[in-house]
Enzyme design. Structure first.
Site, PDB file in Angstrom:
ATOM      1  N   ASP A  11      23.326   2.592   3.678  1.00  0.00           N
ATOM      2  CA  ASP A  11      23.239   3.559   4.773  1.00  0.00           C
ATOM      3  C   ASP A  11      21.838   3.489   5.375  1.00  0.00           C
ATOM      4  O   ASP A  11      20.849   3.737   4.676  1.00  0.00           O
ATOM      5  CB  ASP A  11      23.538   4.963   4.239  1.00  0.00           C
ATOM      6  CG  ASP A  11      23.766   5.978   5.342  1.00  0.00           C
ATOM      7  OD1 ASP A  11      23.838   5.578   6.518  1.00  0.00           O
ATOM      8  OD2 ASP A  11      23.861   7.178   5.029  1.00  0.00           O
ATOM      9  N   ASP A 106      25.719   1.971  11.359  1.00  0.00           N
ATOM     10  CA  ASP A 106      24.580   2.048  10.434  1.00  0.00           C
ATOM     11  C   ASP A 106      24.954   2.201   8.961  1.00  0.00           C
ATOM     12  O   ASP A 106      24.077   2.479   8.136  1.00  0.00           O
ATOM     13  CB  ASP A 106      23.665   3.201  10.834  1.00  0.00           C
ATOM     14  CG  ASP A 106      24.335   4.560  10.757  1.00  0.00           C
ATOM     15  OD1 ASP A 106      25.574   4.610  10.852  1.00  0.00           O
ATOM     16  OD2 ASP A 106      23.631   5.568  10.597  1.00  0.00           O
ATOM     17  N   GLU A 107      26.197   2.004   8.608  1.00  0.00           N
ATOM     18  CA  GLU A 107      26.549   2.086   7.188  1.00  0.00           C
ATOM     19  C   GLU A 107      27.775   1.238   6.894  1.00  0.00           C
ATOM     20  O   GLU A 107      28.620   1.005   7.750  1.00  0.00           O
ATOM     21  CB  GLU A 107      26.777   3.529   6.745  1.00  0.00           C
ATOM     22  CG  GLU A 107      27.927   4.224   7.433  1.00  0.00           C
ATOM     23  CD  GLU A 107      28.194   5.607   6.866  1.00  0.00           C
ATOM     24  OE1 GLU A 107      28.176   5.782   5.629  1.00  0.00           O
ATOM     25  OE2 GLU A 107      28.429   6.528   7.674  1.00  0.00           O
TER      26      GLU A 107
END
Length: 359
Positions: A11, A106-107
């Site tokens: 993350d 983003d993860e």
């Protein structure tokens, strides 16, 4: 076997804001807000850790953010730039596993079971990935390592920012027993409130209920809560997920209640969604309307068709019916959105409409 599964959850730390600070050194160390504006319109899309110290969080109204931190710096989102950086990060992930399930820009989950024999080795790989992301991209990320997806995601949040947490199988139960119920995947504010009313405040409290009881209280999600409270989550890392929905929304500069203006805006949104369907060569059976009132209360209304739809007129027909079930036109609203889900590939030719820019 569960003991031989090694799942990572990576993350990025305050991703949008961190990209802005990386690209603009003058923003470094400052309370930075991505989205909204200092006049108090819109909502916070993301914020730096410096801004979080003032109680600012994503989805907070810009007006509230200004009150909490009057000297915060607001910047407009640069979605294409975030996508560009995300691609760099995902390319690093691909060096370590073909089994990658992005959850957003983003993860992502990574399954590295096939080339690791111990949890310690998996943790070393997670640390190596974090190092490569930092040195090759210039951003920090947090990682969680465990034997299933739920625990890996819980772990990645435990030492943010720029941290690594490992939850081996023999430590899972003690951690889950004391984990606040609001930290459980799938437990939002409404579900958390209902759980509290049942005396469920921590993971150990779920153990008092059998699966049938939890299903009666929470529907299908009850079975999932039953299992994860016991450390059981057999969901695979799904590397080939298709897009689940296509949608767009807009926030107004000033609140509106004129029904003709609302319909015009909805038609513009429907045109954009139709274009998205055309680009993906698909139709959809479910239409969802999103309305946010002037007081930030948000409602959604959905309808499902027996056959896929793919034209602006079909979308608008359903959207108008949904709009009638809301208070739009009676009270002022600040946001409208349309999304289509349950997508189906189709060879139908969709008429070409004007190419309107996406927000």
């Amino acid at each position: 076997m569960t003991e031989n599964r090694y799942i990572l959850h990576i993350d990025m730390d305050a991703f949008f804001a961190s990209v802005e600070q990386m690209d603009n050194p003058k923003y470094g160390g400052r309370p930075l807000i991505v989205g909204g504006n200092p006049e108090g319109r819109g909502v916070v899309a993301a914020c730096s850790y410096e801004a979080r110290k003032f109680g600012i969080r994503s989805a907070l109204s810009a007006a509230r953010a200004v009150k909490l931190c009057p000297h915060a710096l607001f910047v407009r989102p640069r979605k294409e730039r975030y996508k560009e950086v995300s691609i760099q990060i995902m390319e690093i992930f691909k060096r370590y596993s073909p089994f990658i399930e992005p959850l957003s820009l983003d993860e992502a989950f990574l399954d590295i079971s096939s080339n690791h024999e111990t949890m310690e080795a998996a943790a070393e790989t997670a640390e190596e990935i974090r190092s490569r992301v930092f040195h090759e991209v210039g951003l920090t990320c947090s990682a969680g390592v465990s034997y299933n997806k739920f625990l890996a995601k819980v772990a990645s949040d435990m030492k943010k920012p720029d941290g690594l947490t490992v939850i081996p199988i023999d430590e899972a139960r003690s951690l889950l027993d004391t984990l606040p119920i609001g930290k459980f995947f799938g437990v939002g504010r409404v579900t958390e409130k209902k759980m509290h009313s049942l005396g469920i405040h921590y993971g150990r409290d779920i153990l008092r209920f059998d699966k049938a009881q939890l299903i009666r209280f929470f529907g299908k999600a009850g079975a999932f809560f039953h299992d994860i409270a016991r450390g059981v989550d057999n969901r695979p890392v799904e590397s080939q997920k298709g897009r689940k929905s296509i949608g767009t929304e807009t926030t107004f500069h000033s609140d509106i209640d004129d029904i003709d203006e609302i319909e015009k805006i909805l038609r513009d949104l429907a045109l954009k969604v139709e274009q998205g369907l055309q680009n993906k060569s698909c139709g959809a059976t479910t239409v969802t309307l999103k309305v946010r009132y002037h007081n930030f209360t948000t409602v959604t209304r959905s309808c499902t068709h027996s056959i896929p739809i793919n034209s602006v007129d079909e979308i608008m027909k359903c959207t108008r019916q949904l709009l009638e079930t809301t208070d739009a036109g009676k009270v002022k609203i600040r946001l409208l959105g349309i999304s289509l889900s349950n997508l189906t590939n189709t060879s139908l030719k969709i008429p070409v409409q004007l190419d309107l820019p996406f927000f």
